[in-house]
Design a protein around this motif. Structure first.
Motif, PDB file in Angstrom:
ATOM      1  N   LEU A   1      45.552 -60.722  -1.458  1.00 42.28           N
ATOM      2  CA  LEU A   1      45.442 -59.265  -1.407  1.00 42.28           C
ATOM      3  C   LEU A   1      45.274 -58.814   0.038  1.00 42.28           C
ATOM      4  N   LYS A   2      46.411 -58.772   0.732  1.00 44.35           N
ATOM      5  CA  LYS A   2      46.446 -58.328   2.130  1.00 44.35           C
ATOM      6  C   LYS A   2      47.230 -57.033   2.186  1.00 44.35           C
ATOM      7  N   ASP A   3      46.576 -55.992   2.636  1.00 47.45           N
ATOM      8  CA  ASP A   3      47.199 -54.670   2.679  1.00 47.45           C
ATOM      9  C   ASP A   3      47.816 -54.437   4.057  1.00 47.45           C
ATOM     10  N   LYS A   4      49.145 -54.236   4.092  1.00 47.60           N
ATOM     11  CA  LYS A   4      49.834 -53.979   5.357  1.00 47.60           C
ATOM     12  C   LYS A   4      49.680 -52.528   5.792  1.00 47.60           C
ATOM     13  N   GLY A   5      49.147 -51.688   4.889  1.00 51.48           N
ATOM     14  CA  GLY A   5      48.768 -50.337   5.287  1.00 51.48           C
ATOM     15  C   GLY A   5      49.810 -49.266   5.159  1.00 51.48           C
ATOM     16  N   GLY A   6      51.039 -49.602   4.775  1.00 46.48           N
ATOM     17  CA  GLY A   6      52.080 -48.575   4.627  1.00 46.48           C
ATOM     18  C   GLY A   6      52.175 -48.098   3.193  1.00 46.48           C
ATOM     19  N   GLY A   7      53.310 -47.501   2.880  1.00 50.05           N
ATOM     20  CA  GLY A   7      53.545 -47.074   1.509  1.00 50.05           C
ATOM     21  C   GLY A   7      53.661 -45.587   1.329  1.00 50.05           C
ATOM     22  N   GLY A   8      53.185 -44.824   2.286  1.00 51.05           N
ATOM     23  CA  GLY A   8      53.349 -43.369   2.235  1.00 51.05           C
ATOM     24  C   GLY A   8      52.857 -42.749   0.943  1.00 51.05           C
TER      25      GLY A   8
ATOM     26  N   TYR B   1      47.577 -51.465  -2.225  1.00 49.02           N
ATOM     27  CA  TYR B   1      47.888 -52.535  -1.276  1.00 49.02           C
ATOM     28  C   TYR B   1      49.396 -52.541  -1.042  1.00 49.02           C
ATOM     29  N   GLN B   2      49.813 -52.473   0.223  1.00 52.38           N
ATOM     30  CA  GLN B   2      51.219 -52.733   0.512  1.00 52.38           C
ATOM     31  C   GLN B   2      51.351 -54.237   0.721  1.00 52.38           C
ATOM     32  N   LEU B   3      52.104 -54.876  -0.175  1.00 52.73           N
ATOM     33  CA  LEU B   3      52.184 -56.329  -0.228  1.00 52.73           C
ATOM     34  C   LEU B   3      53.446 -56.815   0.464  1.00 52.73           C
ATOM     35  N   GLY B   4      53.320 -57.849   1.257  1.00 55.52           N
ATOM     36  CA  GLY B   4      54.468 -58.359   1.986  1.00 55.52           C
ATOM     37  C   GLY B   4      55.557 -58.886   1.081  1.00 55.52           C
ATOM     38  N   SER B   5      55.172 -59.532  -0.045  1.00 56.19           N
ATOM     39  CA  SER B   5      56.158 -60.141  -0.927  1.00 56.19           C
ATOM     40  C   SER B   5      55.662 -60.125  -2.364  1.00 56.19           C
ATOM     41  N   VAL B   6      56.523 -59.643  -3.259  1.00 59.92           N
ATOM     42  CA  VAL B   6      56.293 -59.727  -4.699  1.00 59.92           C
ATOM     43  C   VAL B   6      57.551 -60.352  -5.290  1.00 59.92           C
ATOM     44  N   ARG B   7      57.422 -61.581  -5.787  1.00 54.73           N
ATOM     45  CA  ARG B   7      58.601 -62.344  -6.208  1.00 54.73           C
ATOM     46  C   ARG B   7      58.477 -62.738  -7.678  1.00 54.73           C
ATOM     47  N   PHE B   8      59.566 -62.548  -8.412  1.00 56.82           N
ATOM     48  CA  PHE B   8      59.675 -63.124  -9.743  1.00 56.82           C
ATOM     49  C   PHE B   8      61.146 -63.370 -10.034  1.00 56.82           C
ATOM     50  N   GLY B   9      61.408 -64.442 -10.805  1.00 54.41           N
ATOM     51  CA  GLY B   9      62.795 -64.836 -11.002  1.00 54.41           C
ATOM     52  C   GLY B   9      63.438 -65.129  -9.664  1.00 54.41           C
TER      53      GLY B   9
ATOM     54  N   VAL C   1      64.306 -62.626  -7.528  1.00 55.80           N
ATOM     55  CA  VAL C   1      64.220 -61.441  -6.679  1.00 55.80           C
ATOM     56  C   VAL C   1      62.907 -61.410  -5.912  1.00 55.80           C
ATOM     57  N   ASN C   2      62.967 -60.773  -4.766  1.00 53.05           N
ATOM     58  CA  ASN C   2      61.793 -60.627  -3.919  1.00 53.05           C
ATOM     59  C   ASN C   2      61.742 -59.199  -3.412  1.00 53.05           C
ATOM     60  N   PHE C   3      60.684 -58.480  -3.791  1.00 53.81           N
ATOM     61  CA  PHE C   3      60.471 -57.135  -3.271  1.00 53.81           C
ATOM     62  C   PHE C   3      59.548 -57.245  -2.065  1.00 53.81           C
ATOM     63  N   VAL C   4      59.981 -56.689  -0.934  1.00 52.29           N
ATOM     64  CA  VAL C   4      59.181 -56.773   0.295  1.00 52.29           C
ATOM     65  C   VAL C   4      58.505 -55.430   0.550  1.00 52.29           C
ATOM     66  N   ASP C   5      57.303 -55.524   1.123  1.00 52.38           N
ATOM     67  CA  ASP C   5      56.507 -54.330   1.448  1.00 52.38           C
ATOM     68  C   ASP C   5      56.393 -53.402   0.248  1.00 52.38           C
ATOM     69  N   PHE C   6      56.075 -53.989  -0.880  1.00 51.50           N
ATOM     70  CA  PHE C   6      55.977 -53.232  -2.131  1.00 51.50           C
ATOM     71  C   PHE C   6      54.523 -52.850  -2.371  1.00 51.50           C
TER      72      PHE C   6
ATOM     73  N   GLY D   1      68.088 -49.979  -7.806  1.00 51.21           N
ATOM     74  CA  GLY D   1      67.562 -51.331  -7.697  1.00 51.21           C
ATOM     75  C   GLY D   1      68.302 -52.173  -6.675  1.00 51.21           C
ATOM     76  N   ARG D   2      69.604 -52.040  -6.598  1.00 45.09           N
ATOM     77  CA  ARG D   2      70.387 -52.839  -5.643  1.00 45.09           C
ATOM     78  C   ARG D   2      69.991 -52.523  -4.205  1.00 45.09           C
ATOM     79  N   ARG D   3      69.591 -51.293  -3.965  1.00 44.54           N
ATOM     80  CA  ARG D   3      69.191 -50.934  -2.608  1.00 44.54           C
ATOM     81  C   ARG D   3      67.802 -51.449  -2.262  1.00 44.54           C
ATOM     82  N   ALA D   4      66.968 -51.714  -3.322  1.00 49.10           N
ATOM     83  CA  ALA D   4      65.583 -52.094  -3.081  1.00 49.10           C
ATOM     84  C   ALA D   4      65.354 -53.600  -3.029  1.00 49.10           C
ATOM     85  N   ILE D   5      66.261 -54.376  -3.642  1.00 53.59           N
ATOM     86  CA  ILE D   5      66.013 -55.806  -3.805  1.00 53.59           C
ATOM     87  C   ILE D   5      66.488 -56.589  -2.595  1.00 53.59           C
TER      88      ILE D   5
END
Length: 508
Positions: free
Chosen positions: A415-422, A441-449, A451-456, A502-506
């Motif tokens: 649980l490291k918060d990068k501080g962004g997210g607006g 928390y703005q998370l550097g990486s959230v991965r499943f399957g 796919v990897n969502f960055v700064d989510f 989704g294609r733009r976010a992944i």
């Protein structure tokens, strides 16, 4: 002088008594539990019937049948019939809508919730060795073992929202063993008390058929003759899917909710419809609320229908948008027999009978293996490198990613918060029982399957009484709206097909 002698003798007795107590050798947990097994050996085969009277008016009859390591339990109260068991190591259960489901345990790769085991000797509420297995929050179990008989005389399950304590008595010979024929329970979670008695016990041989997995008693969801595809009457608001249901002539809006282990209906609406309430008690999800069971004679969704549906009564009645009042959740019991496609981009929901479901194909399809044994799809999620096997894929869940205390106490380093997210940081959440307190928390990486969502941006639930079970978190509607979602519960699969957003976010 005589008084001084008596006083001195009393002081010496107390001194020796204290010294004896201090010097008492308390056996370790393995020794205590080994003695429990030795002094109360469970027969390989038996049948037992118990009747439980609960303070909320419910009277439950349970028939337990054991054959070596296989067992089957049949529970009946009022109009409700449910079963559970294990056959050749495979757990299963049949819900009170008659659907038989195989339990799917977690793989066991992720870090478990750390538990500390201790043994103490107590004098109250009973004289016993207490084997306690508790996590860092002090939640878990305590077994009270009589130091003379080595039988368990009390069992406590400590949760974030109350302790469930059961005391056993009326120990006597029956068949080839001595065991308790009566126990009483004070349930601090459900706010009920209950009294259970063994009414029949038999150690005769048990056949394989008696413990076999039963077929489902019926198909709950009915299609019209010759129809194999149904487009559900649905609205999409803030990422959630609302399905219009007809109940006793009233049009009611239910959330299509993969996070719900069954079907629910709002307390006030249930009263207005004249539905009989069974076994009222207390429960906690986001907050504490009153709940009960009921039977709805008929529910129709477009040209689909369900009859004599066992549902849970919970307070809901929330407004979402200008025209939608949520009065229930349409969860596992509806979804289990179907193949469902939720197209968030074009706002359409399609249902087919499970055997007719065809998975999506193509290079962009993301297949996810999920575990649905307890009524909701769980999958593996990795957050900043920390693996969880207990994240719920929840179309009815608020926001994008909620993280529960179970994950936070196992993986504080993640649980490291990068501080962004607006603006994403200023979200409010509500669940059954009330509002949800969170920390963003703005998370550097959230991965499943794959796919990897960055700064989510995810949200840690900070109220210790909310979502305090063994789930690590949920992936909610604001996340899932990036995809067309395919639900194939019968094969423990969920399919994600990214839409334009989704294609733009992944990031693969």
């Amino acid at each position: 002088m005589g008084h001084r002698v008596i006083s001195s003798l009393l002081s010496l007795c107390l001194l020796f008594s204290s010294a004896a107590a201090a010097d008492e050798s308390v056996p370790d947990a393995a020794t205590v539990l080994a003695k429990v097994l030795k002094n109360d050996p469970v027969p390989k085969e038996f049948r037992r019937t118990t009747v439980t009277s609960v303070s909320n008016g419910a009277v439950r009859t349970v028939r337990h049948i054991k054959r070596d390591t296989d067992w089957r339990e049949v529970s009946v109260f009022g109009p409700f019939h449910s079963e559970s068991g294990v056959v050749k190591g495979q757990g299963w259960h049949q819900n009170d809508n008659g659907q038989t489901v195989f339990d799917e345990p977690d793989p066991g790769i992720a870090a478990p919730d750390p538990v500390t085991t201790t043994v103490t000797h107590v004098r109250t509420p009973v004289d016993a060795y207490v084997v306690a297995e508790l996590n860092v929050r002090g939640w878990g179990t305590r077994r009270y073992v009589d130091p003379q008989t080595w039988h368990i005389v009390r069992f406590e399950r400590i949760t974030a929202n109350g302790t469930i304590a059961t005391s056993y008595d009326d120990e006597r010979q029956d068949g080839g063993r001595v065991f308790a024929h009566h126990w009483s329970t004070v349930n601090g979670y459900a706010k009920t008390t209950s009294d259970t008695r063994v009414t029949a016990y038999d150690e005769a041989l048990v056949s394989e058929a008696e413990v076999a997995v039963p077929n489902s008693r019926r198909l709950l969801v009915e299609f019209p003759p010759g129809v194999t595809t149904a487009k559900l009457p649905a609205q999409f608001v803030h990422g959630r899917v609302y399905v219009r249901m007809m109940v006793k002539g009233r049009g009611l809006d239910f959330v299509l909710d993969t996070g719900a282990a069954g079907i629910t209906i709002d307390t006030t609406v249930a009263q207005q419809l004249g539905l009989t309430q069974y076994a009222p008690q207390s429960a906690v999800t986001a907050g504490r609320y009153g709940t009960a069971r009921t039977i709805v004679p008929e529910m129709t969704i477009g040209n689909l229908s369900m009859h004599d549906v066992a549902v849970q009564i919970v307070p809901d009645g929330m407004l979402d948008g200008s025209s939608i009042k949520i009065v229930g959740l349409l969860g596992f019991d509806f979804l289990a027999e179907l193949g469902i496609t939720i197209d968030y981009e074009h706002e359409q929901v399609t249902a087919v009978p499970e055997p007719a479901y065809t998975p999506p194909t193509g290079p962009n399809v993301i297949p996810l293996d999920v575990r649905i044994g307890d009524g909701s799809p769980y999958l593996n999620v990795t957050i900043n490198g920390a693996l969880s096997e207990r994240f719920l894929l929840d179309t009815g869940g608020g926001g994008s990613l909620l993280i529960f205390d179970a994950f936070a106490r196992k993986h504080p380093e993640a649980l490291k918060d990068k501080g962004g997210g607006g603006n994403a940081r200023r979200m409010r959440f509500a669940g059954i029982g009330g509002a949800i307190e969170t920390q963003a928390y703005q998370l550097g990486s959230v991965r499943f399957g794959t796919v990897n969502f960055v700064d989510f941006v995810g949200y840690l639930v900070t109220a210790k009484h909310s979502y305090a079970g063994n789930s690590d978190g949920l992936i909610g509607a604001e996340f899932l709206r990036y995809f067309t979602l395919g639900l194939d519960y019968a094969n423990s699969r969920v399919y994600l097909v990214p839409n334009d957003v989704g294609r733009r976010a992944i990031t693969h």
